[in-house]
Design an enzyme around this catalytic site. Sequence first.
Site, PDB file in Angstrom:
ATOM      1  N   SER A 153       0.830  -1.208   0.000  1.00 35.01           N
ATOM      2  CA  SER A 153       0.000   0.000   0.000  1.00 35.01           C
ATOM      3  C   SER A 153       0.859   1.250   0.000  1.00 35.01           C
ATOM      4  O   SER A 153       1.467   1.543  -1.004  1.00 35.01           O
ATOM      5  CB  SER A 153      -1.050   0.041   1.104  1.00 35.01           C
ATOM      6  OG  SER A 153      -2.015   1.029   0.745  1.00 35.01           O
ATOM      7  N   HIS A 211       3.587  14.817   5.105  1.00 36.76           N
ATOM      8  CA  HIS A 211       3.513  16.237   4.757  1.00 36.76           C
ATOM      9  C   HIS A 211       4.076  16.996   5.960  1.00 36.76           C
ATOM     10  O   HIS A 211       3.642  16.755   7.090  1.00 36.76           O
ATOM     11  CB  HIS A 211       2.064  16.670   4.495  1.00 36.76           C
ATOM     12  CG  HIS A 211       1.329  15.725   3.612  1.00 36.76           C
ATOM     13  ND1 HIS A 211       1.476  15.719   2.240  1.00 36.76           N
ATOM     14  CD2 HIS A 211       0.462  14.725   3.891  1.00 36.76           C
ATOM     15  CE1 HIS A 211       0.716  14.763   1.724  1.00 36.76           C
ATOM     16  NE2 HIS A 211       0.093  14.152   2.717  1.00 36.76           N
ATOM     17  N   CYS A 216      -1.739  -3.374   3.457  1.00 39.93           N
ATOM     18  CA  CYS A 216      -2.835  -4.316   3.224  1.00 39.93           C
ATOM     19  C   CYS A 216      -2.473  -5.690   3.783  1.00 39.93           C
ATOM     20  O   CYS A 216      -1.306  -6.024   3.943  1.00 39.93           O
ATOM     21  CB  CYS A 216      -3.103  -4.449   1.729  1.00 39.93           C
ATOM     22  SG  CYS A 216      -3.635  -2.914   0.966  1.00 39.93           S
TER      23      CYS A 216
END
Length: 120
Positions: free
Chosen positions: A67, A72, A87
């Site tokens: 995944s 940020h 996942c």
Amino acid sequence: MNSISYSPGLHKLMTLQVDKAEKLTDSSGFVAFTDSILEKYDLEKVGVVVHDFDNNSFTIAVCLKESHICIHTWPEFGQLTFDVYLCNYLQDNSQKVKAITDAYVAYFEGVIIKDFEINR
């Protein structure tokens, strides 16, 4: 209708307060640390996008076969947000997700402001 109980995986989303602004502006350091995490936890990187902003903050998306890991940073506020989602196809990766997020908190020497876990 036959209902099968299946959970695709654990998704953790966090916001950290970080006093060391240099950690929030060092995208190459983050990528190197992430590469070591991927090796340690036997995860496969399929792509990475790095964007450095004018104030040296950064946004990075690491796409994994399992995944993703995204971050940020906002050095002007001493904060970052990141998320880790793995996942569960052949195995339950929930403990890996928790260990990886713990490793990032330690890397940034951050204080957790928000911590969400979503069982997908």
